[in-house]
Write an enzyme that holds these catalytic residues in place. Sequence first.
Site, PDB file in Angstrom:
ATOM      1  CD  GLU A  82      43.012  -7.944  78.700  1.00 20.10           C
ATOM      2  OE1 GLU A  82      44.221  -7.450  77.513  1.00 20.10           O
ATOM      3  OE2 GLU A  82      41.839  -8.420  77.922  1.00 20.10           O
ATOM      4  CB  SER A 118      10.819  49.684  65.294  1.00 21.51           C
ATOM      5  OG  SER A 118      10.589  50.846  63.808  1.00 21.51           O
TER       6      SER A 118
END
Length: 773
Positions: free
Chosen positions: A183, A462
């Site tokens: 690069e 319940s």
Amino acid sequence: MTSTSLRQRLRERLTPDNIRRALWFGLLVFAAYILYLDHVVRTEFERKSWAIPARVYARPLELFPGEKLTRARLFEELKFLHYRIASTTLTPGSYSRHGNDVDLVTRPFTFWNGPTPATALALHFADGKLAALQNLATGVPVSLARLNPVLIGRIYPADRSDRQLITLSEAPPDLVNGLISVEDRSFYTNYGVDPRGMARALWTMLRGDGVQGGSTLTQQLVKNLFLGPQRTLRRKFTEVIMALLLNLHYTKQQILEAYLNEVYLGQEGNHAIRGFGEASKFYFDEPLSQIDLAQSALLVALVRGPSYYDPRLHPRHALARRNLVLKELLQQRHITQAQYAQAIREPLGIAVAPPLSASPYPAFLDLVRRQLLRDYPANELRSAGLRVITTLDPEIEVAAEHALTTRLARLETEQHLPADSLEGAVVVTNSQTGEVQAIVGGRDPQFEGFDRALDAFRPVGSLIKPAIYLTALEQPGSYTLATLLEDTPLSVQESRGVIWAPRNYDRRFHGLVPLPTALANSYNVATVRLGLKLGLPAVMNTIRELGIRHALPEYQASLLGADSLTPIEVAQMYQTLANGGFRVPLRAVRDVLDAGGHPLQRFSLKVTQVVPPGPVYLLTYALQGVVNHGTAVGLAQYVSPDLHAAGKTGTTQNLRDSWFAGFTGNHVAVVWVGRDDDKPTGLTGATGAMTVWGKTMAQIDPEPLNPPRPADVDMAWVDPATGLRADSGCPGAVRIPFIHGSAPVQSAPCASRSPIRVLKTWFQRLFGHQSGI
């Protein structure tokens, strides 16, 4: 105006003085612009704080001799952790197996008590346990070791980027050399820009081929840090100036380190992969420090174009580019010919699947996020790189998910319901510590939408009844497990003159029934009569003490669970029952560490005794009766009766909601099954939610429930039909617990005639003792 007059006016205005003034003005504007850019570069770079997502981990699996752990369960954990079977030498994150022994090398990890290096361990299994644990290198016994925890999710910053910060010293030399070789070969000698590259860019622009991108690493960093992706001449000019300024103020090492952490290297969904540290985990499932030459070259190859060279989507492009990087390393004499020949033969070495950008456990991560927001600002939670160790047990989570999804599909078939019409939720906790071990928010466990476990307020039916019976059992002078309750027709006048007449599920009345029988068979009328005698305020106070924090309306139907709760709230309520009356707030977070691995907060237990242990022990006995011979007797199809589980079914009006909540020796679990459109399901608590509960427990090997009997609890034989004292020889007699001094004194008729009673009375008379049994 003629062209001659125009030229004349230009000559008059373009005097040397005017030209000098224009030049000076231009220089001043340019200088001001340079000063502005210089301020931006220095300010932003020096205070640059990358937004690092919080990483959320499951609980670490602890290894110790004598642990109830099988090889199969260990292999499941290693599968979650992506450990691999070693072909030759063991390395971190690998294992080998031979006979009853397993050798493995853990991965390094920073826990709340400090960093733990990679450790080679030898494990020996026998009789379903980890029989021995040794250091593989020295043979020295090890008392405790931990596997690194499973990464279960991230809490992302606003830009949705993901990165793991590294220092320059942590980057492999091959990666750094490859990056500079490909690069920016002149990186260490240029001033932040490459004149030749600038000339190429200018020539490209003049030919009309667009604007060429920055060619140096410094320019690329400037573009990523300070500028946008626009490709214009003005942006290019600004990029060059800022690159020169960046190079002026900072060292090459500082610039390179920033580049290594900032560069864009891929995409997973809507999450950007930034920096080589995160890219190494994303592509190889390995920390950057452990990748080899070929893998370093592949990461460098991605810089030129992460999409085009994506090794998962375009392996040919990636391989060609990687080999080009290796060739550059060879030509620049960073590697030898032998290294090049070896590396070029290597496959890409990509992990089978990338780490999931979205959590596979979104419901659990939702709870973690909510609990963390109590102590940490949202911006810190999303960007400070926190490491969060949670309580999630992946094995239990997967078992709960599988049980819910498979059972819902089966129930739809059995009930002739439309496909995908049923929904559900599961919460599993540790019965002693209150740690949440699993949360399933719906039949699609990975759906990041409505979390039913945390947010679905549904009538509980319940499931509320144990609070009523506990309220009664806290009054041993009035109520015991031998008390007979009246299950006869009842009419209650509500407000505005409305008459409420509760009915039992079987549409029958059962006369006088023992208190445990009324609970085991979930008799509504007997329960309502009991609740009304106790008083709604007393019952509601018990519900609050058990852990329900928000206010519930107080009306008669509340005694049958008309009020709505979420599954996580129900789990808190039953957690307190399972823990003997000690309320432990449910928690999903164990520890929080900062980005450097330093502990910030340890979430310790907060235990409050809200109910005396005696009444809870009696209630647990009754809830075990629900499973042994009550509405949950069908649970025996899934788990052994030797588990002695306690639980309660719940069914709401018109069979809209199916619930089951229960606990074993080490787990509490709550399951809800219903429909989002609130239409009937045709399912009771026993035919729906209980089957999911049972299937979950059958997969996680729970411990039997054998709570220790409190000091103030005695055992006595009674006749259930009369509630009076009995002998073990009486037909139907049962031995049940009582708070000390509350057992019945009067004997049942069978007791006075039983051979045991006659013999005992004869001995008492003979020796002058008059004490009872």
